[in-house]
Design an enzyme around this catalytic site. Structure first.
Site, short mmCIF file in Angstrom:
data_model
loop_
_atom_site.label_atom_id
_atom_site.label_comp_id
_atom_site.label_asym_id
_atom_site.label_seq_id
_atom_site.Cartn_x
_atom_site.Cartn_y
_atom_site.Cartn_z
N CYS A 114 0.81 -1.22 0.00
CA CYS A 114 0.00 0.00 0.00
C CYS A 114 0.84 1.27 0.00
O CYS A 114 0.33 2.35 -0.28
CB CYS A 114 -0.96 -0.02 1.18
SG CYS A 114 -2.15 -1.36 1.04
N HIS A 255 -3.54 7.13 1.94
CA HIS A 255 -3.91 5.80 1.45
C HIS A 255 -5.28 5.44 2.03
O HIS A 255 -5.60 5.77 3.17
CB HIS A 255 -2.85 4.79 1.91
CG HIS A 255 -3.24 3.37 1.61
ND1 HIS A 255 -3.58 2.95 0.35
CD2 HIS A 255 -3.37 2.30 2.43
CE1 HIS A 255 -3.89 1.66 0.39
NE2 HIS A 255 -3.79 1.24 1.64
N ASN A 285 -10.04 -0.44 -0.74
CA ASN A 285 -8.58 -0.35 -0.73
C ASN A 285 -8.04 -0.94 -2.04
O ASN A 285 -8.12 -2.15 -2.25
CB ASN A 285 -8.03 -1.11 0.48
CG ASN A 285 -6.52 -1.01 0.60
OD1 ASN A 285 -5.84 -0.55 -0.32
ND2 ASN A 285 -5.99 -1.47 1.72
#
Ligand code: COA
Length: 330
Positions: A114, A255, A285
Site C-alpha cells: 500500500c 492511502h 482499498n
C-alpha cells in the site's frame, strides 16, 4: 536550488463492475452496516477474469498521455507500483511499456504494497532531479480481487481493483513539485499482512492451494494499530521538517485502507476534514492505486490550484510507510 520533479499529468481508470456491500451480504456473513461503520467502504470495483493489473495501468496511462498531449515514445522511464503483477515475470513495467508503445522507455516494478505509490514517486523524482530523465511515468495498479478470498469476511470486504498514474517532468520554477518525502520500512510487520504462496519460499503446490496460501492474509487489529500510529507520525513528520502546519495544506491524500485510519492521521496533522481526500466509500482499498486516484479525482474536478501544498501518506504490508510533500505546479 536544484531541479525538481513536477507532476504534469495525473489519471486513473477503474473497471465497470461494481461489488456493493449488499452483494457481499449474499456471499459472506456480513452486513452493509458493519462494513460501513468499521471501514467507510460502500462499494468497490472488480476487473473480472481474463485481464491483469497491467491492463488497468495501460488504460490509466493512455488517458494521461492523451490529456498531456504527448506520445508514449517521449517517455524515458516507467515505474510500476504493484503487488499483483500480471505474472511473476516479466514485470508489469515491460507489459505496460509494450502496450503503450513507449519504445524509448525502460522500467521496473516496485513492490511496497500500500506504500507502493509513495515509494515509486520518491524513486521517480530522483531520476528527474539528477537530470538523467525528463519524462517519468509512475503507475500504481492492483487487481486485489485476484488475491482475495471471497469466503473470508475479514478481508474480502476491504479490497478493490483500480489503476492510477502520474507523469513527472522537470519544473522551471523554484519551490514547486515533489519537495520532500519520508519513507520507512520495518520487516517485523511481515507476520501480520502477507501473501505466502507462489514465491520462492512456498512455490505453488497442491498444499499451497489447499491451505489458501495464494490469498492475502491480514491480522486486521494488529495492522490497524500500527497503521494509525505510523501513518499519522509520518504525516506530521513531513509537515514539521518543512516548517508547515495542517493549516498550510490544501489537500491531504492518504492511502485508503480504513476511514478511521484516515481520520486519525488528519486529526493529528490538524487538517480540516474538507481538505482530506476520501474515496474509500466508492473504491475500497486498491493498494498502490489509492493515492494517485485521489489526486486524479481532485485534479479532474478542477479543485487543484498552482501553489497548493499536498501531503500524501501511506502505510502497508512489510511494514512499509511514508509520506510525500508536493507543491502543485501546473
Ligand atoms: N462483517 C461482520 N463482522 C466481521 C467482519 C465482517 N466483514 N469482519 C470481521 N468481523 C467480526 C470479527 O470476526 C470480530 O468478531 P468477534 O469479535 O466475534 O471475533 C468482530 O467483527 C471485530 O473484528 P475486528 O477485526 O476486531 O474488527 P476491527 O474493528 O478491527 O475492523 C478491520 C477490522 C479489518 C476493518 C480493521 O482491523 C482494519 O481496517 N485493519 C487495518 C487495515 C489496514 O490498514 N491495512 C493496511 C494497509 S493495506
Amino acid at each position: 536550488m536544484g531541479r525538481k520533479a513536477i507532476i504534469t499529468g495525473v489519471s486513473h481508470w477503474v473497471p465497470e463492475q461494481v461489488l456493493t456491500n449488499k452483494d457481499l451480504e449474499k456471499m459472506v456473513d456480513t452486513t452493509d452496516e458493519w462494513i460501513t461503520t468499521r471501514t467507510g467502504i460502500k462499494e468497490r470495483r472488480i476487473l473480472g477474469p481474463g485481464k491483469g493489473s497491467s491492463y488497468m495501468g495501460v488504460k490509466a496511462a493512455q488517458r494521461l498521455l492523451k490529456e498531456r498531449g504527448i506520445s508514449a515514445e517521449e517517455l524515458d522511464l516507467i515505474i510500476v507500483a504493484t503487488v499483483t503483477p500480471d505474472t511473476m515475470f516479466p514485470n508489469n513495467a515491460c507489459r505496460i511499456q509494450h502496450e503503450l508503445g513507449a519504445k524509448n522507455a525502460w522500467g521496473f516494478d516496485l513492490n511496497a504494497a500500500c506504500s507502493g505509490f509513495i515509494f515509486a514517486l520518491s524513486t521517480a523524482s530522483q531520476f528527474i532531479e539528477s537530470g538523467k530523465h525528463n519524462k517519468v511515468l509512475v503507475v500504481g495498479t492492483d487487481k486485489m480481487s485476484a488475491i482475495t478470498d471471497y469466503t473470508d469476511r475479514t478481508t474480502c470486504v476491504l479490497f478493490g481493483d483500480a489503476a492510477a498514474c502520474v507523469l513527472l517532468e522537470p519544473g522551471e520554477e523554484e519551490g514547486y513539485g515533489v519537495l520532500d518525502f519520508v519513507n520507512y520500512c520495518d520487516g517485523s510487520g511481515k507476520d501480520y499482512l502477507y501473501l505466502l504462496g507462489g514465491g520462492s519460499l512456498y512455490p505453488a503446490s497442491h498444499e499451497t492451494v489447499d491451505k489458501k496460501m495464494h490469498y492475502l492474509f491480514q491480522d486486521g487489529k494488529t495492522v490497524f494499530k500500527a497503521a494509525v500510529q505510523m501513518m499519522a507520525d509520518v504525516s506530521v513528520e513531513i509537515l514539521e521538517r518543512n516548517r508547515l502546519t495542517g493549516k498550510d495544506i490544501a489537500y491531504f491524500i492518504p492511502h485508503q485502507a480504513n476511514y478511521r485510519i484516515i481520520d486519525a492521521a488528519a486529526r493529528r496533522m490538524g487538517v480540516d476534514s474538507d481538505k482530506v481526500v476520501v474515496n474509500i466509500d466508492r473504491y475500497g482499498n486498491t493498494t498502490a492505486a489509492t493515492i494517485p486516484m485521489g489526486l486524479s479525482e481532485i485534479y479532474h474536478d478542477g479543485k487543484l490550484k498552482k501553489g497548493d501544498y499536498i501531503v500524501m501518506a501511506a502505510f502497508g504490508a512489510g511494514y512499509t510507510w511514508g509520506s510525500a510533500l508536493v507543491r502543485w505546479a501546473i
